[in-house]
Design a protein around this motif. Structure first.
Motif, short mmCIF file in Angstrom:
data_model
loop_
_atom_site.label_atom_id
_atom_site.label_comp_id
_atom_site.label_asym_id
_atom_site.label_seq_id
_atom_site.Cartn_x
_atom_site.Cartn_y
_atom_site.Cartn_z
N ILE A 43 0.84 -1.20 0.00
CA ILE A 43 0.00 0.00 0.00
C ILE A 43 0.88 1.25 0.00
CG2 ILE A 43 -1.57 1.36 1.46
CD1 ILE A 43 -2.99 -0.76 -0.11
N ALA A 44 1.97 1.22 0.76
CA ALA A 44 2.86 2.39 0.81
C ALA A 44 3.52 2.64 -0.53
CB ALA A 44 3.92 2.18 1.89
N TYR A 45 4.04 1.59 -1.18
CA TYR A 45 4.68 1.77 -2.49
C TYR A 45 3.68 2.25 -3.53
CZ TYR A 45 8.84 -0.58 -0.73
OH TYR A 45 9.95 -0.91 -0.01
N LEU A 46 2.51 1.63 -3.55
CA LEU A 46 1.49 2.04 -4.50
C LEU A 46 1.02 3.47 -4.22
CD1 LEU A 46 -0.31 1.28 -6.89
CD2 LEU A 46 -1.97 0.38 -5.25
N GLY A 47 0.95 3.82 -2.95
CA GLY A 47 0.56 5.18 -2.58
C GLY A 47 1.55 6.22 -3.08
N TRP A 48 2.84 5.96 -2.92
CA TRP A 48 3.83 6.93 -3.38
C TRP A 48 3.87 7.00 -4.91
CZ3 TRP A 48 5.26 10.78 -0.77
CH2 TRP A 48 5.37 10.70 0.61
N PHE A 49 3.66 5.86 -5.57
CA PHE A 49 3.58 5.87 -7.03
C PHE A 49 2.37 6.68 -7.49
CE2 PHE A 49 2.28 3.89 -11.09
CZ PHE A 49 3.39 4.25 -11.83
N THR A 50 1.26 6.52 -6.78
CA THR A 50 0.05 7.28 -7.10
C THR A 50 0.26 8.77 -6.88
OG1 THR A 50 -1.29 5.38 -6.47
CG2 THR A 50 -2.42 7.49 -6.63
N VAL A 51 0.94 9.13 -5.83
CA VAL A 51 1.23 10.55 -5.57
C VAL A 51 2.08 11.13 -6.70
CG1 VAL A 51 2.54 12.12 -4.07
CG2 VAL A 51 0.96 10.48 -3.07
N GLY A 52 3.09 10.39 -7.14
CA GLY A 52 3.93 10.87 -8.23
C GLY A 52 3.16 11.03 -9.53
N MET A 53 2.33 10.04 -9.87
CA MET A 53 1.54 10.15 -11.10
C MET A 53 0.51 11.27 -11.00
SD MET A 53 2.28 8.43 -13.71
CE MET A 53 0.83 8.47 -14.72
N THR A 54 -0.09 11.44 -9.83
CA THR A 54 -1.06 12.51 -9.65
C THR A 54 -0.39 13.86 -9.80
OG1 THR A 54 -2.34 11.09 -8.17
CG2 THR A 54 -2.80 13.44 -8.08
N PHE A 55 0.80 14.00 -9.25
CA PHE A 55 1.54 15.26 -9.39
C PHE A 55 1.83 15.55 -10.86
CE2 PHE A 55 5.51 17.71 -9.47
CZ PHE A 55 5.09 18.85 -8.80
N VAL A 59 0.40 18.76 -13.03
CA VAL A 59 1.28 19.67 -13.78
C VAL A 59 0.82 19.79 -15.23
CG1 VAL A 59 3.63 19.93 -14.69
CG2 VAL A 59 3.28 19.38 -12.28
N LEU A 60 0.49 18.64 -15.85
CA LEU A 60 0.02 18.68 -17.25
C LEU A 60 -1.29 19.44 -17.39
CD1 LEU A 60 0.85 15.07 -18.45
CD2 LEU A 60 1.98 17.19 -19.11
N ILE A 80 -8.47 22.18 -9.14
CA ILE A 80 -7.51 21.15 -9.56
C ILE A 80 -6.47 20.90 -8.47
CG2 ILE A 80 -5.66 20.66 -11.21
CD1 ILE A 80 -7.39 22.18 -13.30
N VAL A 81 -5.97 21.95 -7.84
CA VAL A 81 -4.90 21.79 -6.86
C VAL A 81 -5.41 21.28 -5.52
CG1 VAL A 81 -3.14 23.04 -5.54
CG2 VAL A 81 -3.40 23.46 -7.97
N ILE A 82 -6.48 21.86 -5.01
CA ILE A 82 -6.96 21.48 -3.68
C ILE A 82 -7.85 20.25 -3.72
CG2 ILE A 82 -8.31 22.25 -1.69
CD1 ILE A 82 -7.19 25.03 -2.17
N PHE A 83 -8.74 20.18 -4.67
CA PHE A 83 -9.67 19.05 -4.78
C PHE A 83 -9.27 18.17 -5.97
CE2 PHE A 83 -12.08 22.72 -3.14
CZ PHE A 83 -12.27 22.26 -1.85
N THR A 84 -8.05 17.69 -5.96
CA THR A 84 -7.44 17.02 -7.11
C THR A 84 -8.25 15.83 -7.60
OG1 THR A 84 -5.27 17.70 -6.36
CG2 THR A 84 -5.35 15.90 -7.93
#
Length: 104
Positions: A43-55, A59-60, A80-84
Motif C-alpha cells: 500500500i505504501a509503495y502504490l501510494g507513493w507511485f500514485t502521488v507521483g503520477m497525480t503530481f 502539472v500537465l 484542480i490543486v486542492i480538490f485534485t
C-alpha cells in the motif's frame, strides 16, 4: 493538449482509481479485526507511485489551463490543486480533451 499528454492523464486517473480499490482491501478487513488482504508495504509503495503520477497529471492539466482562454481560471486552479481527485477528472473531461483553439 497532445495525445501523449492525454494518455498520461488517462493512466494517472486509472492509477488513482486503482489505488482507491486496492486500499479498500487493506482498510475494510481491519475494521472487522481480520488480517488485510494487501500488505502495508504494498500500500505504501502504490501510494507513493500514485502521488507521483497525480503530481505529473496536475502539472500537465495546469499547463493546459494556462494555455486555454476560459473563464474562471482561478476557480479551476483551486479545484484542480486542492480538490485534485474531483477537479482533475472534471477539468479533463470538460476542457482538456478538446484541442486548443490556437493549436496548429
Amino acid at each position: 493538449m497532445s495525445i501523449v499528454e492525454q494518455r498520461i492523464i488517462w493512466l494517472g486517473m486509472a492509477i488513482m482509481l486503482g489505488y482507491l480499490v486496492v486500499y479498500q482491501f487493506f482498510l475494510i478487513p481491519q475494521f472487522s479485526g481480520n488480517e488485510p488482504y494487501v500488505g502495508e508495504a504494498a500500500i505504501a509503495y502504490l501510494g507513493w507511485f500514485t502521488v507521483g503520477m497525480t503530481f505529473a497529471c496536475v502539472v500537465l492539466v495546469l499547463r493546459d489551463l494556462k494555455r486555454r482562454d476560459i473563464s474562471g481560471k482561478p476557480a479551476w486552479f483551486i479545484g484542480i490543486v486542492i480538490f485534485t481527485w474531483v477537479g482533475l477528472p472534471y477539468y479533463f473531461f470538460k476542457h482538456a480533451r478538446r484541442p486548443l483553439p490556437n493549436a496548429i
